[in-house]
Design a protein around this motif. Structure first.
Motif, mmCIF file in Angstrom:
data_model
loop_
_atom_site.group_PDB
_atom_site.id
_atom_site.type_symbol
_atom_site.label_atom_id
_atom_site.label_comp_id
_atom_site.label_asym_id
_atom_site.label_seq_id
_atom_site.Cartn_x
_atom_site.Cartn_y
_atom_site.Cartn_z
ATOM 1 N N PRO A 81 -16.710 -23.789 13.432
ATOM 2 C CA PRO A 81 -18.152 -23.647 13.214
ATOM 3 C C PRO A 81 -18.515 -22.639 12.128
ATOM 4 C CG PRO A 81 -17.496 -22.379 15.128
ATOM 5 C CD PRO A 81 -16.243 -23.053 14.619
ATOM 6 N N ARG A 82 -17.527 -21.959 11.546
ATOM 7 C CA ARG A 82 -17.836 -20.888 10.597
ATOM 8 C C ARG A 82 -18.071 -21.392 9.182
ATOM 9 N NH1 ARG A 82 -13.393 -16.564 10.502
ATOM 10 N NH2 ARG A 82 -12.169 -18.393 9.917
ATOM 11 N N ASN A 83 -17.640 -22.606 8.894
ATOM 12 C CA ASN A 83 -17.686 -23.100 7.517
ATOM 13 C C ASN A 83 -18.483 -24.390 7.386
ATOM 14 O OD1 ASN A 83 -15.746 -21.152 6.196
ATOM 15 N ND2 ASN A 83 -14.463 -21.949 7.836
ATOM 16 N N GLY A 84 -19.538 -24.520 8.167
ATOM 17 C CA GLY A 84 -20.365 -25.711 8.037
ATOM 18 C C GLY A 84 -20.016 -26.822 8.994
ATOM 19 N N ARG A 85 -19.529 -26.494 10.184
ATOM 20 C CA ARG A 85 -19.224 -27.485 11.229
ATOM 21 C C ARG A 85 -18.128 -28.442 10.773
ATOM 22 N NH1 ARG A 85 -23.629 -24.893 12.334
ATOM 23 N NH2 ARG A 85 -24.595 -25.158 14.379
ATOM 24 N N LEU A 86 -16.922 -27.937 10.667
ATOM 25 C CA LEU A 86 -15.786 -28.734 10.233
ATOM 26 C C LEU A 86 -14.947 -29.168 11.426
ATOM 27 C CD1 LEU A 86 -14.533 -26.544 7.232
ATOM 28 C CD2 LEU A 86 -16.078 -28.516 7.144
ATOM 29 N N VAL A 87 -14.559 -30.435 11.439
ATOM 30 C CA VAL A 87 -13.531 -30.915 12.351
ATOM 31 C C VAL A 87 -12.238 -30.938 11.540
ATOM 32 C CG1 VAL A 87 -12.723 -32.824 13.778
ATOM 33 C CG2 VAL A 87 -15.166 -32.268 13.698
ATOM 34 N N VAL A 88 -11.243 -30.198 12.001
ATOM 35 C CA VAL A 88 -10.014 -29.981 11.231
ATOM 36 C C VAL A 88 -8.874 -30.760 11.871
ATOM 37 C CG1 VAL A 88 -8.479 -28.231 10.254
ATOM 38 C CG2 VAL A 88 -10.873 -27.646 10.761
ATOM 39 N N VAL A 89 -8.190 -31.579 11.074
ATOM 40 C CA VAL A 89 -7.045 -32.342 11.580
ATOM 41 C C VAL A 89 -5.864 -32.126 10.637
ATOM 42 C CG1 VAL A 89 -8.561 -34.092 12.594
ATOM 43 C CG2 VAL A 89 -7.595 -34.470 10.323
ATOM 44 N N PRO A 90 -4.636 -32.268 11.129
ATOM 45 C CA PRO A 90 -3.475 -32.155 10.238
ATOM 46 C C PRO A 90 -3.499 -33.275 9.198
ATOM 47 C CG PRO A 90 -2.814 -32.142 12.565
ATOM 48 C CD PRO A 90 -4.245 -32.562 12.520
ATOM 49 N N ALA A 91 -3.267 -32.921 7.947
ATOM 50 C CA ALA A 91 -3.303 -33.934 6.893
ATOM 51 C C ALA A 91 -2.274 -35.030 7.141
ATOM 52 C CB ALA A 91 -3.068 -33.275 5.536
ATOM 53 N N GLY A 92 -1.122 -34.654 7.688
ATOM 54 C CA GLY A 92 -0.073 -35.630 7.936
ATOM 55 C C GLY A 92 -0.434 -36.661 8.985
ATOM 56 N N ALA A 93 -1.421 -36.356 9.831
ATOM 57 C CA ALA A 93 -1.845 -37.319 10.846
ATOM 58 C C ALA A 93 -2.650 -38.455 10.231
ATOM 59 C CB ALA A 93 -2.673 -36.617 11.923
#
Length: 210
Positions: A81-93
């Motif tokens: 939530p600190r950088n504009g509501r990001l959902v973060v996933v591993p790039a390899g996925a």
């Protein structure tokens, strides 16, 4: 004239593979420490209230569906939530081939829902800082110019706030509101990103070495 011709033909330094110990795959505001994906995922339940606080109804529905889809497909993810509501996933996925082209398990893909540029609806964007960088801005500019032209996404350069070097960033956005986000649309977004990232990284692999 001869010197100009030689300059055009000279080979360039190969872009240095991203070192996750030195550069972060996600922006970090101010002096706050970088929080790795594993920690974001482990603390997801605690972070979730802050993540959803203040969002519009369509964004809430979008992120809730995105969370359910990622959980159903077994893709690990974190909420930032600190950088504009990001959902973060591993790039390899999303693009397993990234690991074959200089990427590491620390590389991330960022997903975020925002109003479209026309202000007539929403869109879901997928973004990744590519795992190549150089402290020579001209090399980064050359890499951008020699990268393939993509049918859906785009590549651009942006200064990294942590070290002031240029990041080469991939971004693709799909309109989602109206209509609502669906699993089919998400699958299409991930398929497009996988294809375009693979093409881009393959092209960067051929970037001339000194």
């Amino acid at each position: 004239m001869g010197n100009e011709s030689d300059d055009r033909k000279r080979s360039h330094l190969r872009l240095v593979v991203n070192n996750p110990e030195l550069r972060n795959p996600r922006p970090t505001p101010g002096e706050e420490p970088f929080i790795p994906l594993e920690e974001l995922a482990a603390n997801r339940e605690t972070i979730r209230p802050d993540f959803y606080r203040g969002l519009g109804q369509w964004q809430v529905k979008c992120y809730e569906f995105l969370e359910r889809h990622l959980a159903r497909t077994g893709i690990p993810y974190g909420l930032d939530p600190r950088n504009g509501r990001l959902v973060v996933v591993p790039a390899g996925a999303v693009c397993p081939e990234i690991l074959e082209h200089g990427g590491t398990s620390q590389d991330e893909i960022l997903l975020f829902a925002a109003e479209d540029v026309a202000g007539e609806g929403g869109c879901l964007s997928l973004e990744m800082i590519l795992p190549f960088w150089s402290d020579d801005d001209s090399l980064m500019e050359d890499a951008l110019l020699t990268a393939p032209i993509l049918p859906y996404g785009s590549l651009f350069l942006e200064e990294n706030r942590n070290d002031e070097y240029l990041d080469l960033i991939y971004r693709v956005a799909f309109p989602i509101f109206p209509p609502a986000l669906t699993g089919r649309l998400l699958d299409k977004l991930f398929a497009v990103a996988r294809f375009e990232l693979r093409e881009t990284l393959t092209s960067l692999d051929r970037y001339p070495e000194a």
